[in-house]
Design an enzyme around this catalytic site. Structure first.
Site, PDB file in Angstrom:
ATOM      1  N   GLY A 217       0.572  -1.603   0.221  1.00  0.00           N
ATOM      2  CA  GLY A 217       0.276  -0.024  -0.148  1.00  0.00           C
ATOM      3  C   GLY A 217       0.768   1.227  -0.104  1.00  0.00           C
ATOM      4  O   GLY A 217       1.596   0.806   0.219  1.00  0.00           O
TER       5      GLY A 217
ATOM      6  N   GLN B 251       3.284  10.163   0.945  1.00  0.00           N
ATOM      7  CA  GLN B 251       4.709   9.535   0.994  1.00  0.00           C
ATOM      8  C   GLN B 251       5.818   9.719  -0.051  1.00  0.00           C
ATOM      9  O   GLN B 251       6.725   9.344   0.109  1.00  0.00           O
ATOM     10  CB  GLN B 251       4.227   7.815   1.147  1.00  0.00           C
TER      11      GLN B 251
ATOM     12  N   HIS C 140      -2.179   7.776   6.200  1.00  0.00           N
ATOM     13  CA  HIS C 140      -1.436   9.037   6.500  1.00  0.00           C
ATOM     14  C   HIS C 140      -1.514   9.876   6.130  1.00  0.00           C
ATOM     15  O   HIS C 140      -1.278  11.217   5.439  1.00  0.00           O
ATOM     16  CB  HIS C 140      -0.704   8.193   4.358  1.00  0.00           C
TER      17      HIS C 140
ATOM     18  N   CYS D 232       5.441  -0.134   7.513  1.00  0.00           N
ATOM     19  CA  CYS D 232       5.576   0.855   6.765  1.00  0.00           C
ATOM     20  C   CYS D 232       6.295   1.308   6.202  1.00  0.00           C
ATOM     21  O   CYS D 232       7.757   1.120   6.762  1.00  0.00           O
ATOM     22  CB  CYS D 232       4.344   2.111   7.703  1.00  0.00           C
ATOM     23  N   LEU D 233       6.369   1.597   5.025  1.00  0.00           N
ATOM     24  CA  LEU D 233       7.400   1.728   3.772  1.00  0.00           C
ATOM     25  C   LEU D 233       8.527   3.181   4.389  1.00  0.00           C
ATOM     26  O   LEU D 233       9.203   3.770   3.879  1.00  0.00           O
ATOM     27  CB  LEU D 233       6.946   2.495   2.766  1.00  0.00           C
TER      28      LEU D 233
ATOM     29  N   HIS E  45      -4.866   2.075   7.013  1.00  0.00           N
ATOM     30  CA  HIS E  45      -3.694   2.595   7.301  1.00  0.00           C
ATOM     31  C   HIS E  45      -3.006   3.624   6.292  1.00  0.00           C
ATOM     32  O   HIS E  45      -1.715   4.604   6.963  1.00  0.00           O
ATOM     33  CB  HIS E  45      -2.498   1.189   6.907  1.00  0.00           C
ATOM     34  N   GLU E  46      -3.422   3.185   4.570  1.00  0.00           N
ATOM     35  CA  GLU E  46      -2.987   4.414   4.218  1.00  0.00           C
ATOM     36  C   GLU E  46      -3.903   5.996   4.459  1.00  0.00           C
ATOM     37  O   GLU E  46      -3.293   6.780   3.831  1.00  0.00           O
ATOM     38  CB  GLU E  46      -3.435   3.572   2.498  1.00  0.00           C
TER      39      GLU E  46
HETATM   40 NI    NI Z   1       2.745   3.380   5.852  1.00  0.00          NI
END
Ligand code: NI
Length: 173
Positions: free
Chosen positions: A46, A51, A139, A93-94, A135-136
């Site tokens: 995701g 991000q 963000h 998370c990235l 989660h997204e």
């Molecule tokens: Ni994330």
């Protein structure tokens, strides 16, 4: 199509609330293509537009299995309109390097938004799909999964990250 740099905590851009997309133009299509390249390249399941440093409201995810064809879902201006149940699952998370933790989320969510052509869509997801959506969308509101864990665990991670970043900065002789 290009792989973009993924911003990582504690970058302040990740803490800003992203603004709604008002015009789905060529620039937005380009961003979506770049985001997909970036997500698959990472690899991650995701990604949210802020991000990669674009403070607009676009998320995408692909939770297809290893041996299944890609199943990319793109949502512009996503909004949770219903949430039910509780589930605890380990997340990473990235944008939060070298860390995973259990996070409590709604088990099932209904989300409305626009697809990349600007058509209104409503998605109902449970399990991993519901977790990724929450989660997204977090963000886009400047929230990271580490905001959902205890203060103590967050402080421990911050301390470890500081050490980790220092090591990375150290000159290699
Ligand atoms: Ni994330």
């Amino acid at each position: 199509m290009a792989v973009r740099k993924i911003l990582t905590y504690p970058d302040s851009v990740l803490r800003e609330r992203a603004e709604p997309v008002t015009n789905i133009d060529g620039k937005i299509q380009q961003l979506i293509d770049d985001m997909a390249d970036t997500m698959y390249h990472a690899p991650g399941i995701g990604l949210a537009s802020n991000q990669v440093g674009e403070p607009c409201r676009i998320i995408m995810f692909d939770i297809s299995g290893k041996d299944e064809p890609n199943d990319l879902v793109v949502l512009i201006n996503p909004e949770i309109i219903e949430a039910n149940g509780v589930v605890v699952n380990e997340e990473g998370c990235l944008s939060v390097i070298d860390y995973r933790a259990d996070v409590k989320r709604a088990e099932c969510v209904t989300v409305k938004g626009l697809d990349r052509e600007g058509n209104p869509v409503t998605l109902k997801r449970e399990g991993l799909g519901a977790i990724v959506l929450q989660h997204e969308i977090d963000h886009l509101n400047g929230i990271l999964f580490i905001d959902h864990i205890s203060k103590l665990r967050r402080e421990l991670y911050k301390r470890r990250l500081k050490k980790l970043l220092k090591q990375k900065e150290a000159p290699k002789l």
